[in-house]
Scaffold this motif. Structure first.
Motif, PDB file in Angstrom:
ATOM      1  N   ALA A   1      -0.673  21.963  12.394  1.00 22.49           N
ATOM      2  CA  ALA A   1      -0.338  20.579  12.608  1.00 22.49           C
ATOM      3  C   ALA A   1       0.325  19.997  11.323  1.00 22.49           C
ATOM      4  O   ALA A   1       0.118  20.535  10.222  1.00 22.49           O
ATOM      5  N   VAL A   2       0.833  18.866  11.331  1.00 22.67           N
ATOM      6  CA  VAL A   2       1.073  18.213  10.420  1.00 22.67           C
ATOM      7  C   VAL A   2       0.025  17.175  10.452  1.00 22.67           C
ATOM      8  O   VAL A   2      -0.405  16.476  11.386  1.00 22.67           O
ATOM      9  N   TYR A   3      -0.674  17.038   9.324  1.00 18.17           N
ATOM     10  CA  TYR A   3      -1.806  16.235   8.812  1.00 18.17           C
ATOM     11  C   TYR A   3      -1.260  14.705   8.244  1.00 18.17           C
ATOM     12  O   TYR A   3      -0.688  14.710   7.185  1.00 18.17           O
ATOM     13  N   TYR A   4      -1.904  13.878   8.803  1.00 19.15           N
ATOM     14  CA  TYR A   4      -1.510  12.463   8.405  1.00 19.15           C
ATOM     15  C   TYR A   4      -2.678  11.626   7.842  1.00 19.15           C
ATOM     16  O   TYR A   4      -3.709  11.690   8.574  1.00 19.15           O
ATOM     17  N   CYS A   5      -2.586  10.990   6.790  1.00 19.19           N
ATOM     18  CA  CYS A   5      -3.546  10.186   6.217  1.00 19.19           C
ATOM     19  C   CYS A   5      -3.315   8.832   6.846  1.00 19.19           C
ATOM     20  O   CYS A   5      -2.189   8.358   7.047  1.00 19.19           O
TER      21      CYS A   5
ATOM     22  N   ASN B   1      -1.971   1.738   7.443  1.00 19.00           N
ATOM     23  CA  ASN B   1      -0.894   2.370   6.695  1.00 19.00           C
ATOM     24  C   ASN B   1      -1.035   4.003   7.053  1.00 19.00           C
ATOM     25  O   ASN B   1      -2.109   4.548   6.877  1.00 19.00           O
ATOM     26  N   TRP B   2       0.278   4.700   7.197  1.00 16.94           N
ATOM     27  CA  TRP B   2       0.186   6.251   7.554  1.00 16.94           C
ATOM     28  C   TRP B   2       0.904   6.733   6.113  1.00 16.94           C
ATOM     29  O   TRP B   2       1.915   6.324   5.751  1.00 16.94           O
ATOM     30  N   GLY B   3       0.192   7.941   6.096  1.00 20.44           N
ATOM     31  CA  GLY B   3       1.024   8.714   5.022  1.00 20.44           C
ATOM     32  C   GLY B   3       2.438   9.293   5.624  1.00 20.44           C
ATOM     33  O   GLY B   3       2.380   9.265   6.861  1.00 20.44           O
ATOM     34  N   ARG B   4       2.893  10.154   4.834  1.00 20.61           N
ATOM     35  CA  ARG B   4       4.157  10.762   5.556  1.00 20.61           C
ATOM     36  C   ARG B   4       4.095  12.150   6.198  1.00 20.61           C
ATOM     37  O   ARG B   4       4.660  12.689   6.954  1.00 20.61           O
ATOM     38  N   GLY B   5       2.835  12.714   5.937  1.00 17.43           N
ATOM     39  CA  GLY B   5       2.319  13.860   6.576  1.00 17.43           C
ATOM     40  C   GLY B   5       2.450  15.241   5.576  1.00 17.43           C
ATOM     41  O   GLY B   5       3.258  15.314   4.853  1.00 17.43           O
TER      42      GLY B   5
ATOM     43  N   VAL C   1       0.856  -1.036  -0.005  1.00 12.74           N
ATOM     44  CA  VAL C   1      -0.067  -0.005   0.117  1.00 12.74           C
ATOM     45  C   VAL C   1       1.094   1.117  -0.166  1.00 12.74           C
ATOM     46  O   VAL C   1       1.817   1.578   0.776  1.00 12.74           O
ATOM     47  N   GLN C   2       0.651   2.265  -0.839  1.00 12.45           N
ATOM     48  CA  GLN C   2       1.264   3.532  -0.923  1.00 12.45           C
ATOM     49  C   GLN C   2       0.331   4.559  -0.668  1.00 12.45           C
ATOM     50  O   GLN C   2      -0.666   4.487  -1.201  1.00 12.45           O
ATOM     51  N   LEU C   3       0.602   5.642   0.004  1.00 10.05           N
ATOM     52  CA  LEU C   3      -0.044   6.787   0.117  1.00 10.05           C
ATOM     53  C   LEU C   3       0.692   8.048  -0.304  1.00 10.05           C
ATOM     54  O   LEU C   3       1.718   7.957  -0.078  1.00 10.05           O
ATOM     55  N   VAL C   4      -0.270   8.756  -1.054  1.00  6.21           N
ATOM     56  CA  VAL C   4       0.410  10.095  -1.467  1.00  6.21           C
ATOM     57  C   VAL C   4      -0.639  11.278  -1.132  1.00  6.21           C
ATOM     58  O   VAL C   4      -1.737  11.404  -1.481  1.00  6.21           O
ATOM     59  N   GLU C   5      -0.175  12.075   0.164  1.00  6.70           N
ATOM     60  CA  GLU C   5      -0.856  13.221   0.366  1.00  6.70           C
ATOM     61  C   GLU C   5      -0.528  14.581  -0.369  1.00  6.70           C
ATOM     62  O   GLU C   5       0.551  14.647  -0.809  1.00  6.70           O
TER      63      GLU C   5
ATOM     64  N   THR D   1     -10.674  -0.200   3.582  1.00  5.88           N
ATOM     65  CA  THR D   1     -11.832  -0.090   4.436  1.00  5.88           C
ATOM     66  C   THR D   1     -12.091   1.512   5.101  1.00  5.88           C
ATOM     67  O   THR D   1     -12.479   2.484   4.487  1.00  5.88           O
ATOM     68  N   THR D   2     -11.316   1.742   6.161  1.00  8.22           N
ATOM     69  CA  THR D   2     -11.458   2.948   6.938  1.00  8.22           C
ATOM     70  C   THR D   2     -10.597   3.927   6.309  1.00  8.22           C
ATOM     71  O   THR D   2      -9.258   3.682   6.175  1.00  8.22           O
ATOM     72  N   MET D   3     -10.797   5.122   6.019  1.00 10.96           N
ATOM     73  CA  MET D   3      -9.863   6.113   5.662  1.00 10.96           C
ATOM     74  C   MET D   3     -10.265   7.293   6.658  1.00 10.96           C
ATOM     75  O   MET D   3     -11.247   7.733   6.930  1.00 10.96           O
ATOM     76  N   GLY D   4      -8.999   7.803   6.924  1.00 11.64           N
ATOM     77  CA  GLY D   4      -8.960   9.065   7.955  1.00 11.64           C
ATOM     78  C   GLY D   4      -7.913  10.079   7.824  1.00 11.64           C
ATOM     79  O   GLY D   4      -6.856   9.926   7.240  1.00 11.64           O
TER      80      GLY D   4
END
Length: 117
Positions: free
Chosen positions: A91-95, A106-110, A2-6, A32-35
């Motif tokens: 703040a730094v916002y993280y996906c 999985n967490w994004g880099r922020g 899984v890769q996340l791009v914010e 499933t859940t996204m936040g």
């Protein structure tokens, strides 16, 4: 994998708006859940908003009525529309994305959000 791009963070004046995006890529899993979570300097990471695959949403009390979380399941992307921003929103916002088949968190880099007064 899984890769996340914010994207979408930046500097804005109080009262302004920003829209954050988090795109999920990879294969062989179901989102499933996204936040969104955030972490201000010297503070713990906290929940901002989440949305389930059934579109149930949860918001932190501090952002209710100002922030809106939404998702595009076809694009595997979650958005956070932030209106009436306050300096306390800085703040730094993280996906954060949860998957099944297999299960993973999985967490994004922020992405940095700075609200000036």
């Amino acid at each position: 994998q899984v890769q996340l791009v914010e994207s979408g963070g930046g500097l804005v004046q109080a009262g302004g708006s920003l829209r954050l995006s988090c795109a999920v890529s990879g294969s062989a899993f179901t989102v499933t859940t996204m936040g969104w979570y955030r972490q201000a300097p010297g503070k713990q990471r906290e929940l901002v908003a989440t949305t389930t695959s059934g579109s149930n949403t949860v918001y932190a009390d501090s952002v209710k009525g100002r922030f809106t979380i939404s998702r595009d399941n076809g694009k595997n992307t979650v958005y956070l529309q932030m209106n009436s921003l306050k300096p306390d929103d800085t703040a730094v916002y993280y996906c954060r994305i949860t998957t099944m088949g297999p299960f993973s968190v999985n967490w994004g880099r922020g992405t940095q959000v700075t609200v000036s007064s």
